[in-house]
Structure formats: structure tokens, C-alpha cells
Design an enzyme around this catalytic site. Structure first.
Site, PDB file in Angstrom:
ATOM      1  N   LYS A 146      34.233  39.307  49.768  1.00  0.00           N
ATOM      2  CA  LYS A 146      35.318  39.746  49.870  1.00  0.00           C
ATOM      3  C   LYS A 146      35.177  40.797  51.593  1.00  0.00           C
ATOM      4  CE  LYS A 146      36.405  41.711  45.453  1.00  0.00           C
ATOM      5  NZ  LYS A 146      34.796  41.260  44.596  1.00  0.00           N
TER       6      LYS A 146
HETATM    7  C1  LIG Z   1      35.718  39.759  43.397  1.00  0.00           C
HETATM    8  C2  LIG Z   1      34.457  39.027  43.481  1.00  0.00           C
HETATM    9  C3  LIG Z   1      34.511  37.599  42.296  1.00  0.00           C
HETATM   10  C4  LIG Z   1      36.177  37.994  41.949  1.00  0.00           C
HETATM   11  O1  LIG Z   1      36.447  37.076  43.187  1.00  0.00           O
HETATM   12  P1  LIG Z   1      37.846  37.367  42.692  1.00  0.00           P
HETATM   13  O2  LIG Z   1      38.837  36.135  43.879  1.00  0.00           O
HETATM   14  O3  LIG Z   1      38.289  38.407  41.959  1.00  0.00           O
HETATM   15  O4  LIG Z   1      38.607  36.082  41.550  1.00  0.00           O
HETATM   16  C5  LIG Z   1      33.392  37.414  42.087  1.00  0.00           C
HETATM   17  N1  LIG Z   1      32.405  37.053  42.375  1.00  0.00           N
HETATM   18  C6  LIG Z   1      31.907  38.292  43.556  1.00  0.00           C
HETATM   19  C7  LIG Z   1      30.712  38.209  43.749  1.00  0.00           C
HETATM   20  C8  LIG Z   1      33.299  39.267  43.876  1.00  0.00           C
HETATM   21  O5  LIG Z   1      32.738  40.230  44.504  1.00  0.00           O
END
Ligand SMILES: *Cc1c(COP(=O)(O)O)cnc(C)c1O
Length: 436
Positions: A107
Site C-alpha cells: 500500500k
Molecule cells: C490491503 C492488503 C491486501 C489486499 O489488497 P487489495 O488491493 O485490497 O485487494 C492484501 N494483503 C495485504 C497485506 C494488504 O495490506
């Protein structure tokens, strides 16, 4: 880049407006009118470019008319300042490590890019931007560290007391400067409800320039395309031209960005949508019926999403042609027991520790390959977070192998600065207005 709402394809907004609004009034999602294909020459020669160079070319392809070249380049160099390596575990099995940014999760790509885009678009003398974000863990850390020190912005994070991991809480609460953390006596849903209510509160909107930093913001999606191209670049350097990506999915932003990269010309054989028991999408891919459900708590809690908010974008990308979508995307789902088994298998066989989300992507890739063995195709599963963020799920033996990154050790010395509030809106509003 001009964008429309998935609920009204005749609407038209600028990239700037889409970034600040996050979501159209009609509750659709913003999609670009045009997703140009990149030069075949560029794609075939990706191996000659670095991650920031790739990021710039890809961003320019989408945003070239919204941000002048020199500014875009500076923005990318500032935002994408950490690597995204693929690591070979065995022939044709690679893990794409997306956890080398400040919050140790993928993210960071979205949050760092979005924060800088927002700051870039703020005109001199404009009101400070107040970002409100509810988090179950990873989003808040990425947003906090993404906006930390970014001029003319302030972030208020709401997180559920006792429901985020130690490292996550430290990332949320030790920043100071323009980042404020609120420890809410409630659940993640309570946090989200508070933020939603703030956005429709007249007095707060009068006083502050509120914006959200959630995963549907188009400025978070765009930078997530970069690492798909960069992974392919690394495969090309090893003489590999065919790839399958397995993506651990919750809100489907990450895999949505992969599909956007594909639309821009990245040659991907297949995308694997890997979920935990919150399996709305794998179920849809199997039955053709999209049936959102209440979310269920699992070990891979960043994927506990029963109604993935980015799904409409993916449907829109395929103009609702489900057959074409099913050609490219396959779904797999796993429960907690299978997740733990996968973590242990990867550890025993590769001496490598995966977080619970990543474990699900590995298992899905493995099961996919059972039926689709191809010697010339690399399987790449995305590692979305560093395992040290989820210490509770590992056996002692596996936990002992986790190398805790320097930035986490530094966090331990810092003071927690969270303010405790109840889940009552009056309490939250009082805090924002400064009357508490
Ligand atoms: C947010 C997140 C996901 C999911 O990603 P999306 O884009 O919402 O599908 C998977 N793994 C981790 C560690 C995350 O923080």
C-alpha cells in the site's frame, strides 16, 4: 487523463477532481476514458529500464496531459524510492516483494504517490487538506507514512483499539508532525462509520477541507501498475517472456492495477485472484453470480472484504463481458487452516517466510500450476506485506526466522501518541473541532 463514473459514462472529470473527490457523487468509481497501449518497443525492452524509469513512462502514458513531464518525473522519483524485487524460489516460481517501503506493505506505492499528487495539486493559499482514514491495520500505516511531512496536509487515522498488530500500531501512532492517531473503542466498522459520518457533516465540511485516502482513489491505483511492469522487466532479464501473476486480494485494487497494466499492453497470460474465505469474486468466477456477503474475520485480515470495492472497476474494464474476464482471471480461495499450512510449506521447502496474505497467493499459484504446467511460463505471486507485521500467526520456529527490518526496530523506541475516543460520533467530532 479524463475520467468518467462507472455509473455515468457521460460524466467527465479531470484527474485532479477525481483525486480530491475520491468517489463520484453517484457512488460509482472513476475510470479513465482512455487507457492507451504503451509502445511495443518499450514493453519488449523493459529490461533496459529501472523501476523509477518504468514508473515514469507508465504514469506519463496515463497522466501525461494532467501533470507536466518534469513535475511528474520529480513526483515519481520522490514517491517510488524503494525497490520491488522478484526473488526466485525455484524454477518458474518467483515472489514479488512489495514490502520494502516505509510501512512494509504494498500500500506504500499507492499512498506515497497519492499524497504527493494531492500536495502537487494544492494551490498556494488553499485550505489545508484534512485526510480522514479508517484502518484495520495496513492502510493507516501506509497513509500515515505516505503523508508524513507532506506540506499543507494533515492526516487523522482511526483504528480499532486492540485489533491491530504491535508493529501496525507503532506505525500509526508514533509519527507526530501532521499525523494524528485516534484509538477508537470499537471495531473497524465503527471507525469507518465515524469517517463516513464526518464526510456528510455540514459543520465539519464548513470548517475543514476533508478528503479520504481510501483504496478506491484513482491516484492509488495508477502507481500499483508500476511494479507489474517492473516484475516483467526482471523476468526478461532472465530470458522469461511469459508470466502468470497470483494476487492476494481483498478490495481488488492490487489485481485491478494488474489488469490496468495488461490493458496498457503488458503481456500477462493469467491473473489469479487469491482470496481467503471472503470469496465473493472466486464464487462469481465460478457461478457467474456476484453476491456480496458480510465479511468474515480471518488470519489474512487485510483481505476480509465481502464486497470488494474495486470490483466494479474490473467489470467496467471488461465492459461487463464476463466470458472475456474469465479468460484472463481465475479465482482460488483458502481458509485459515490452509493458510497456516501454506506458510509452513513455504518455510520448510524454501526457507522463506511469507505473511498470511502472501501465503494464500502462493497456494493459489501452486494449485493453478497443477493444471497448467508450462515450462516457459513464470509464476509470480505478490507478497503484499512483510511477515513481521503479523507475528501472531507464526509458529515459534517460523517466527524466529523473520528478519525484523531496521525501521521497525527504530519504531520500538518511539512514544505512542494516540488519543483514545469512544465510537460515538459526538466524541470524534468534538476532537476534530478541538473542543475536547
Ligand atoms: C490491503 C492488503 C491486501 C489486499 O489488497 P487489495 O488491493 O485490497 O485487494 C492484501 N494483503 C495485504 C497485506 C494488504 O495490506
Amino acid at each position: 487523463m479524463k475520467l468518467y463514473s462507472t455509473n455515468n459514462t457521460l460524466s467527465e472529470v479531470s484527474f485532479k477532481d477525481a483525486v480530491f473527490n475520491s468517489m463520484p457523487q453517484d457512488k460509482g468509481l472513476y475510470m479513465p476514458y482512455s487507457i492507451p497501449r504503451l509502445d511495443a518497443d518499450f514493453i519488449n525492452n523493459l529490461d533496459k529500464y529501472s523501476l523509477p524509469e518504468i514508473a515514469f513512462k507508465v504514469a506519463q502514458n496515463l497522466l501525461g496531459d494532467s501533470i507536466p513531464e518534469a513535475d511528474l518525473k520529480a513526483l515519481i522519483d520522490d514517491a517510488i524510492n524503494f525497490p520491488a524485487p522478484i526473488v526466485k524460489l525455484e524454477d518458474n516460481v518467483y515472489v514479488l516483494e512489495l514490502f520494502h517501503g516505509p510501512s512494509l506493505a504494498f500500500k506504500d506505492f499507492g499512498a506515497r504517490f497519492m499524497s504527493r499528487v494531492m500536495s502537487y495539486f494544492l494551490e498556494p493559499g488553499e485550505k489545508q487538506l484534512d485526510v480522514l482514514v479508517a484502518t484495520s491495520g495496513d492502510t493507516g500505516g501506509a497513509v500515515a507514512l505516505g503523508f508524513l511531512g507532506v506540506p499543507n496536509t494533515r492526516v487523522t487515522i482511526l483504528y480499532p483499539k486492540g485489533k491491530v498488530s504491535g508493529v501496525q500500531e507503532q506505525q500509526l501512532t508514533t509519527n507526530g508532525q501532521n499525523i494524528r492517531a485516534l484509538e477508537v473503542d470499537g471495531t473497524f466498522d465503527d471507525c469507518q462509520a465515524l469517517v463516513k459520518q464526518a464526510f456528510v457533516d455540514d459543520e465539519l465540511n464548513e470548517k475543514f477541507r476533508l478528503t479520504s485516502a481510501n483504496s478506491i482513489n484513482i491516484a492509488r491505483l495508477v502507481p500499483q501498475t508500476f511494479y507489474y511492469f517492473n516484475a516483467y522487466a526482471q523476468l526478461l532479464r532472465q530470458g522469461i517472456k511469459k508470466v502468470v501473476f497470483s494476487v492476494p486480494s481483498g478490495n481488488f485494487g492490487n489485481i485491478g492495477a494488474g489488469l490496468l497494466a495488461w490493458k496498457m499492453g503488458l503481456p500477462v497470460e493469467k491473473f489469479i485472484a487469491a482470496t481467503n474465505v471472503n470469496d465473493t469474486v472466486p464464487e462469481f468466477l465460478k457461478t457467474g453470480v456476484y453476491q456480496p456477503k458480510p465479511s468474515v474475520a480471518t488470519l489474512s485480515n487485510a483481505m476480509d472484504v465481502g464486497n470488494p470495492s474495486n470490483w466494479v472497476r474490473i467489470a467496467d474494464l471488461f465492459k461487463n463481458d464476463t466470458e472475456a474476464l474469465k479468460e484472463l482471471v481465475v479465482g482460488f480461495k483458502y481458509d485459515d487452516e490452509e493458510t497456516v499450512k501454506a506458510i509452513n510449506w513455504v518455510f520448510d521447502n524454501y526457507n522463506y517466510v511469507v505473511c498470511p496474505h502472501t501465503a494464500i497467493a502462493w497456494q493459489a499459484l501452486t494449485d493453478y500450476k497443477q493444471d497448467h504446467a508450462a515450462v516457459d511460463t513464470a509464476g509470480v505471486f505478490l507478497s503484499t506485506a512483510h511477515p513481521c507485521k503479523f507475528p501472531d500467526v507464526f509458529s515459534d520456529e517460523v517466527a524466529a526466522k523473520i528478519e525484523v527490518p531496521e525501521q521497525v526496530k527504530e519504531l520500538e523506541a518511539k512514544t505512542k501518541l494516540a488519543v483514545a475516543i469512544s465510537k460515538d460520533f459526538a466524541d470524534f467530532k468534538g476532537y476534530l473541532l478541538g473542543v475536547n
